[in-house]
Motif scaffolding. Structure first.
Motif, mmCIF file in Angstrom:
data_model
loop_
_atom_site.group_PDB
_atom_site.id
_atom_site.type_symbol
_atom_site.label_atom_id
_atom_site.label_comp_id
_atom_site.label_asym_id
_atom_site.label_seq_id
_atom_site.Cartn_x
_atom_site.Cartn_y
_atom_site.Cartn_z
ATOM 1 N N PRO A 110 0.809 -1.220 0.000
ATOM 2 C CA PRO A 110 0.000 0.000 0.000
ATOM 3 C C PRO A 110 0.840 1.267 0.000
ATOM 4 C CG PRO A 110 -0.839 -1.567 1.597
ATOM 5 C CD PRO A 110 0.487 -2.096 1.133
ATOM 6 N N ALA A 111 0.157 2.393 -0.087
ATOM 7 C CA ALA A 111 0.816 3.706 -0.152
ATOM 8 C C ALA A 111 1.796 3.872 0.992
ATOM 9 C CB ALA A 111 -0.228 4.806 -0.110
ATOM 10 N N GLY A 112 2.886 4.585 0.695
ATOM 11 C CA GLY A 112 3.925 4.788 1.689
ATOM 12 C C GLY A 112 5.137 3.934 1.396
ATOM 13 N N THR A 113 4.967 2.918 0.572
ATOM 14 C CA THR A 113 6.054 2.073 0.131
ATOM 15 C C THR A 113 6.174 2.226 -1.377
ATOM 16 O OG1 THR A 113 5.529 0.511 1.879
ATOM 17 C CG2 THR A 113 6.906 -0.303 0.097
ATOM 18 N N LYS A 114 7.376 2.011 -1.890
ATOM 19 C CA LYS A 114 7.579 2.110 -3.334
ATOM 20 C C LYS A 114 6.881 0.929 -4.005
ATOM 21 C CE LYS A 114 12.033 4.251 -2.469
ATOM 22 N NZ LYS A 114 13.507 4.072 -2.493
ATOM 23 N N MET A 131 5.701 -8.595 -20.745
ATOM 24 C CA MET A 131 5.398 -8.099 -19.406
ATOM 25 C C MET A 131 5.155 -6.607 -19.438
ATOM 26 S SD MET A 131 8.589 -10.111 -17.694
ATOM 27 C CE MET A 131 9.497 -9.876 -19.238
ATOM 28 N N VAL A 132 4.216 -6.152 -18.622
ATOM 29 C CA VAL A 132 4.038 -4.728 -18.409
ATOM 30 C C VAL A 132 4.061 -4.459 -16.913
ATOM 31 C CG1 VAL A 132 2.719 -4.389 -20.533
ATOM 32 C CG2 VAL A 132 1.500 -4.874 -18.405
ATOM 33 N N PHE A 133 4.486 -3.273 -16.553
ATOM 34 C CA PHE A 133 4.478 -2.896 -15.146
ATOM 35 C C PHE A 133 4.073 -1.439 -15.011
ATOM 36 C CE2 PHE A 133 8.727 -1.612 -16.416
ATOM 37 C CZ PHE A 133 8.982 -0.457 -15.682
ATOM 38 N N ALA A 134 3.528 -1.115 -13.857
ATOM 39 C CA ALA A 134 3.141 0.260 -13.544
ATOM 40 C C ALA A 134 3.721 0.619 -12.188
ATOM 41 C CB ALA A 134 1.623 0.394 -13.530
ATOM 42 N N ARG A 135 4.137 1.840 -12.055
ATOM 43 C CA ARG A 135 4.713 2.276 -10.775
ATOM 44 C C ARG A 135 3.700 3.075 -9.975
ATOM 45 N NH1 ARG A 135 9.235 6.761 -12.504
ATOM 46 N NH2 ARG A 135 9.352 5.666 -14.487
ATOM 47 N N GLY A 136 3.782 2.934 -8.656
ATOM 48 C CA GLY A 136 2.977 3.748 -7.764
ATOM 49 C C GLY A 136 3.654 5.076 -7.503
ATOM 50 N N SER A 137 3.017 5.906 -6.697
ATOM 51 C CA SER A 137 3.523 7.258 -6.467
ATOM 52 C C SER A 137 4.864 7.259 -5.754
ATOM 53 C CB SER A 137 2.507 8.063 -5.645
ATOM 54 O OG SER A 137 2.244 7.429 -4.409
ATOM 55 N N GLY A 138 5.158 6.191 -5.008
ATOM 56 C CA GLY A 138 6.415 6.164 -4.266
ATOM 57 C C GLY A 138 7.596 5.652 -5.057
ATOM 58 N N ALA A 139 7.349 5.064 -6.222
ATOM 59 C CA ALA A 139 8.422 4.482 -7.024
ATOM 60 C C ALA A 139 8.910 5.497 -8.055
ATOM 61 C CB ALA A 139 7.932 3.221 -7.724
ATOM 62 N N GLY A 140 10.214 5.634 -8.151
ATOM 63 C CA GLY A 140 10.790 6.599 -9.064
ATOM 64 C C GLY A 140 11.442 5.957 -10.272
ATOM 65 N N ASP A 141 12.179 6.773 -11.022
ATOM 66 C CA ASP A 141 12.837 6.293 -12.224
ATOM 67 C C ASP A 141 13.854 5.203 -11.927
ATOM 68 O OD1 ASP A 141 11.358 8.107 -13.669
ATOM 69 O OD2 ASP A 141 12.960 9.606 -13.788
ATOM 70 N N GLU A 143 13.845 2.891 -9.531
ATOM 71 C CA GLU A 143 13.197 1.603 -9.288
ATOM 72 C C GLU A 143 12.637 1.015 -10.579
ATOM 73 O OE1 GLU A 143 13.762 3.713 -5.693
ATOM 74 O OE2 GLU A 143 12.466 4.334 -7.355
ATOM 75 N N ALA A 144 12.043 1.868 -11.414
ATOM 76 C CA ALA A 144 11.489 1.399 -12.683
ATOM 77 C C ALA A 144 12.592 0.871 -13.598
ATOM 78 C CB ALA A 144 10.725 2.521 -13.374
ATOM 79 N N ALA A 145 13.715 1.565 -13.633
ATOM 80 C CA ALA A 145 14.825 1.132 -14.480
ATOM 81 C C ALA A 145 15.409 -0.186 -13.982
ATOM 82 C CB ALA A 145 15.908 2.211 -14.512
ATOM 83 N N LEU A 146 15.502 -0.339 -12.655
ATOM 84 C CA LEU A 146 16.016 -1.576 -12.089
ATOM 85 C C LEU A 146 15.123 -2.750 -12.451
ATOM 86 C CD1 LEU A 146 17.857 -3.249 -10.251
ATOM 87 C CD2 LEU A 146 16.473 -2.482 -8.291
ATOM 88 N N LEU A 147 13.812 -2.559 -12.298
ATOM 89 C CA LEU A 147 12.864 -3.618 -12.623
ATOM 90 C C LEU A 147 12.965 -4.007 -14.094
ATOM 91 C CD1 LEU A 147 10.413 -5.415 -12.000
ATOM 92 C CD2 LEU A 147 8.966 -3.448 -12.487
ATOM 93 N N LYS A 148 12.978 -3.020 -14.970
ATOM 94 C CA LYS A 148 13.024 -3.298 -16.406
ATOM 95 C C LYS A 148 14.326 -4.000 -16.787
ATOM 96 C CE LYS A 148 11.712 -1.144 -20.774
ATOM 97 N NZ LYS A 148 11.181 0.072 -21.412
ATOM 98 N N ASN A 149 15.425 -3.609 -16.163
ATOM 99 C CA ASN A 149 16.705 -4.230 -16.448
ATOM 100 C C ASN A 149 16.716 -5.690 -16.006
ATOM 101 O OD1 ASN A 149 19.584 -4.281 -17.134
ATOM 102 N ND2 ASN A 149 19.898 -4.371 -14.925
#
Length: 269
Positions: A110-114, A131-141, A143-149
Motif C-alpha cells: 500500500p501507499a507509503g512504500t515504493k 510483461m508490463v508494469f506500472a509504478r505507484g507514487s512512491g516508485a521513481g525512475d 526503481e522502474a529502471a532496475l525492474l526493467k533491467n
C-alpha cells in the motif's frame, strides 16, 4: 494464470537489490520466472525463494538458489520484492510481511512504500514473455529502471499506466491460451487433410513464430502483412473468407474484452 500456491523469490545485486515473489502459479512462477531472470543479471546463489511447501521450491534448488519457508526472511534479506498472488490471498500476505517492510524496500504494498505492479505471461519461461508494469507514487525512475533491467532477460518488458495492467491480462496473459487454441486448430486442419500430427504441430508453431517475428522486426501493421500474402483468387484469400464468415476477428476481440473485464472484477474482490 491459475495462481494456486505460494512462493517468494529474492536476489541480491550490489546494494542487496532483491526480487520477491509470493503465491505463484500452479506450475509456480519459480519455474516460469525466477531461474530464468537471473541469467546474465543476478547469480542464482544470491537468490532466496520461500514457499509454504517444498514442492514449490524444487525449481529454485535445482537452479542453485537458496530456499526458506519463512516469508519474513525474504523481506529481511531483500530490497526489491515482487508479490505475485491472487487478489484474495494478498491481504493475508501483506499482513504477514508488514513488520519487515521498511522505507528501503521496493515492493507491491500500500501507499507509503515504493510500489511496482507487474503482469507477466507464461512464455517468460523461454525468455520470450510479454510483461508490463506500472509504478505507484512512491516508485521513481531508479526503481522502474532496475525492474526493467532485471526482467528484460525474460522478454519484452514495458512500463504502462496502471489502467493497462488488466488489458494486458486480456491481451497477453490470457492471450497465450488463445494462440495455443489457434495453433491446435491450425494443426488439426492439416491432420484432417492427411499430414501427421507431430509434423503439423511443429509447422503450426513455426508459422506462428515466424509471423510474430515479422511483425516485431518490420514494424508493419498485421493487416499490411496479411495483405502481402493474399493474391487475387488465391488460396489465402479463400481461407480468410472462411475465417471471416466464422467471425474470428470479432470472437477474438470479445475474448480479450471478457478476460479484461474478469481481471478487473477479480481486482475489486
Amino acid at each position: 494464470w491459475g495462481w494456486r500456491t505460494g512462493a517468494h523469490l529474492s536476489w541480491d545485486r550490489g546494494a542487496r537489490a532483491a526480487l520477491g515473489c509470493p503465491h505463484c502459479p500452479g506450475a509456480t512462477l519459480a519455474t516460469h520466472f525466477g531461474p530464468r531472470v537471473p541469467q546474465g543479471k543476478v547469480p542464482a546463489s544470491s537468490v532466496v525463494a520461500s514457499a509454504p511447501s517444498d514442492k514449490n521450491l524444487d525449481a529454485w534448488r535445482d537452479s542453485g538458489c537458496r530456499t526458506t519457508h519463512c516469508n519474513l526472511e525474504v523481506l529481511q534479506e531483500s530490497t526489491l520484492v515482487f508479490l505475485a498472488t491472487k487478489p484474495h490471498v494478498l491481504p493475508g500476505v501483506l499482513q504477514e510481511i508488514r513488520p519487515a517492510v521498511g522505507p528501503h524496500h521496493v515492493v507491491l504494498l500500500p501507499a507509503g512504500t515504493k510500489v511496482l505492479r507487474l503482469m507477466p505471461n507464461l512464455p517468460c519461461v523461454v525468455q520470450a514473455g510479454a510483461m508490463v508494469f506500472a509504478r505507484g507514487s512512491g516508485a521513481g525512475d531508479e526503481e522502474a529502471a532496475l525492474l526493467k533491467n532485471l526482467l528484460s532477460s525474460c522478454g519484452l518488458c514495458e512500463e504502462v499506466p496502471e489502467s493497462y495492467i488488466n488489458i494486458h491480462t486480456g491481451l497477453s496473459g490470457s492471450g497465450v491460451a488463445y494462440v495455443y487454441l489457434f495453433a491446435e486448430a491450425l494443426a488439426e486442419g492439416a491432420v484432417k487433410m492427411g499430414m501427421p500430427g507431430g509434423l503439423a504441430s511443429r509447422i503450426a508453431a513455426q508459422t506462428l513464430l515466424g509471423a510474430a517475428k515479422m511483425m516485431l522486426e518490420t514494424g508493419e501493421h498485421p493487416a499490411k502483412l496479411r495483405g502481402d500474402i493474399c493474391t487475387p483468387g488465391g488460396t489465402t484469400i479463400h481461407a480468410l473468407h472462411q475465417l471471416e464468415k466464422g467471425a474470428l476477428r470479432a470472437t477474438v476481440m470479445n475474448a480479450v474484452e471478457a478476460a479484461t473485464n474478469r481481471a478487473r472484477d477479480m481486482a475489486e474482490d
